[in-house]
Design an enzyme around this catalytic site. Sequence first.
Site, PDB file in Angstrom:
ATOM      1  N   TYR A   1      -0.393   1.447   6.546  1.00  0.00           N
ATOM      2  CA  TYR A   1       0.084   1.628   7.913  1.00  0.00           C
ATOM      3  C   TYR A   1       0.353   3.088   8.241  1.00  0.00           C
ATOM      4  O   TYR A   1       0.253   3.490   9.388  1.00  0.00           O
ATOM      5  CB  TYR A   1       1.346   0.792   8.135  1.00  0.00           C
ATOM      6  CG  TYR A   1       1.738   0.717   9.588  1.00  0.00           C
ATOM      7  CD1 TYR A   1       0.924   0.061  10.505  1.00  0.00           C
ATOM      8  CD2 TYR A   1       2.896   1.325  10.052  1.00  0.00           C
ATOM      9  CE1 TYR A   1       1.254  -0.002  11.843  1.00  0.00           C
ATOM     10  CE2 TYR A   1       3.238   1.255  11.397  1.00  0.00           C
ATOM     11  CZ  TYR A   1       2.423   0.597  12.271  1.00  0.00           C
ATOM     12  OH  TYR A   1       2.758   0.548  13.606  1.00  0.00           O
ATOM     13  N   ALA A   2       0.670   3.878   7.221  1.00  0.00           N
ATOM     14  CA  ALA A   2       0.916   5.299   7.461  1.00  0.00           C
ATOM     15  C   ALA A   2      -0.376   6.060   7.756  1.00  0.00           C
ATOM     16  O   ALA A   2      -0.353   7.228   8.136  1.00  0.00           O
ATOM     17  CB  ALA A   2       1.621   5.928   6.262  1.00  0.00           C
TER      18      ALA A   2
ATOM     19  N   ASN B   1       0.800  -1.223   0.000  1.00  0.00           N
ATOM     20  CA  ASN B   1       0.000   0.000   0.000  1.00  0.00           C
ATOM     21  C   ASN B   1       0.836   1.278   0.000  1.00  0.00           C
ATOM     22  O   ASN B   1       0.969   1.953  -1.016  1.00  0.00           O
ATOM     23  CB  ASN B   1      -0.952  -0.002   1.199  1.00  0.00           C
ATOM     24  CG  ASN B   1      -2.138   0.916   0.993  1.00  0.00           C
ATOM     25  OD1 ASN B   1      -2.073   1.877   0.247  1.00  0.00           O
ATOM     26  ND2 ASN B   1      -3.238   0.626   1.662  1.00  0.00           N
ATOM     27  N   ASP B   2       1.426   1.610   1.132  1.00  0.00           N
ATOM     28  CA  ASP B   2       2.144   2.886   1.255  1.00  0.00           C
ATOM     29  C   ASP B   2       3.302   3.009   0.273  1.00  0.00           C
ATOM     30  O   ASP B   2       3.601   4.102  -0.209  1.00  0.00           O
ATOM     31  CB  ASP B   2       2.675   3.067   2.684  1.00  0.00           C
ATOM     32  CG  ASP B   2       1.545   3.181   3.701  1.00  0.00           C
ATOM     33  OD1 ASP B   2       0.492   3.742   3.348  1.00  0.00           O
ATOM     34  OD2 ASP B   2       1.705   2.703   4.837  1.00  0.00           O
ATOM     35  N   VAL B   3       3.957   1.890  -0.038  1.00  0.00           N
ATOM     36  CA  VAL B   3       5.159   1.942  -0.889  1.00  0.00           C
ATOM     37  C   VAL B   3       4.825   2.117  -2.362  1.00  0.00           C
ATOM     38  O   VAL B   3       5.725   2.232  -3.198  1.00  0.00           O
ATOM     39  CB  VAL B   3       6.017   0.676  -0.703  1.00  0.00           C
ATOM     40  CG1 VAL B   3       6.518   0.581   0.726  1.00  0.00           C
ATOM     41  CG2 VAL B   3       5.265  -0.578  -1.111  1.00  0.00           C
TER      42      VAL B   3
END
Length: 465
Positions: A433-434, A393-395
């Site tokens: 997660y961020a 997700n975040d990456v």
Amino acid sequence: MSANLLAIFYLISGILFILALRGLSSPETSRQGNLFGVIGMVIAIGVTILSIGNFSTGLLYLLIFLLIGGSLGAFIAFKIPMTAMPELVAGFHSLVGLAAVLVAISAFLNPEVFNLGVLGNIKIASLIEMSLGASIGAITFTGSIIAFLKLRGIMSGNPIIFIAQHYVNLFLGLSVAALIFYLCKTQLDSLFWLIIALSFLLGILLIIPIGGADMPVVISMLNSYSGWAAAGIGFTLENTALIITGALVGSSGAILSYIMCKGMNRSFFSVILGGFGGTDQKSSVKSKEQKPVKSGNADDAAFLMKNASSVIIVPGYGMAVAQAQHALKEMVDTLKKNDIKVSYAIHPVAGRMPGHMNVLLAEANVPYDEVFELEEINNDFAKADVAFVIGANDVTNPVAKTDPQSPIYGMPILDVEKCKSVLFVKRSLSPGYAGIDNDLFYKENTLMLFSDAKKMTEDISKALN
């Protein structure tokens, strides 16, 4: 056992620990590295037991606690899922820090046992060593507990900003240093306990302001702290193996933290100083309810892949949660039979921890030469037909390049949005997660595949056949 022979065996175990780190630097030699580490630890523990000599109360206690700790460690190792590895590492770091504090307390209260002098007249060098070991150990203990709670989801992963946090942390750090100085001059018991108390508090205040996006760096940083704490206590105990091991862990953890900070475009000092420079700003990305999203099924994904000449797989935490690596390998094997070029793109902190995805892919016997790091493969996305994102997700979030208010702004990401088609496997549109929405979900070339990662991958494999 003589002191010289003891030192030789500790040196051998230290060399094996060095070889272990060397082996762990590459997936091909990681098993061998683990074996070296195990042998080195067996030698160190065995020599320590033999050094006690005849049967005594001390030896009995050592064997009892060795049995308890070894049994718990083995049980956890067998039961813990790979998805929980980051918080497990944080938990283990806390135990290393606590051990350093307890050993320092024991040495301070019983200096004659360790040949450090007598209470009230301890050698200055020994006082400095045990004070630093206790302080760093206390910071590691409470800091690791906070990291564990954040990674486990018990505490919010969002940065918790408090008033004048940087100045408070700086004041506490300088206070600990000043107290160590006055402890060496006066040797007052109360100063030693105050050093430990302030260090416990500093560990909490250092980690609380750091958000989820920077947690991988925190884990590596705490790993470094635990190593330096062990090394400091090693000097106090005059234990060669502990000094070597602590120095190895401390230096390698610091180097890894620096590399990760560079890979995430983070300031190394801002992270180790407790999120220095961090803000409480919210991302400007619009909420997902206000934007359209295209969704599909396994048949749609299979159709796009069948008509592709190249596919790039982007594994992430979602793959780890679903344990979908074996199903993914089967899907990729089917694609290869159809002469479709397949490669894997790994972000430095995919899965919340460096190497997390590499271990899972190796477990599924994915060839190492098909796995590429961000710098090696990022330019290939623009030439690829399909990017298959399985829980990363975040990456993969484009706001890292477009939204200055985002907590991940400036972090290098995998440029999956440049592919002709993006297949994104995810249970829902929930944030990563961020704690921010992923703008990739709403791109024109993105097709969302809402499902469990393992089930969706298995269904795609069936549709490909």
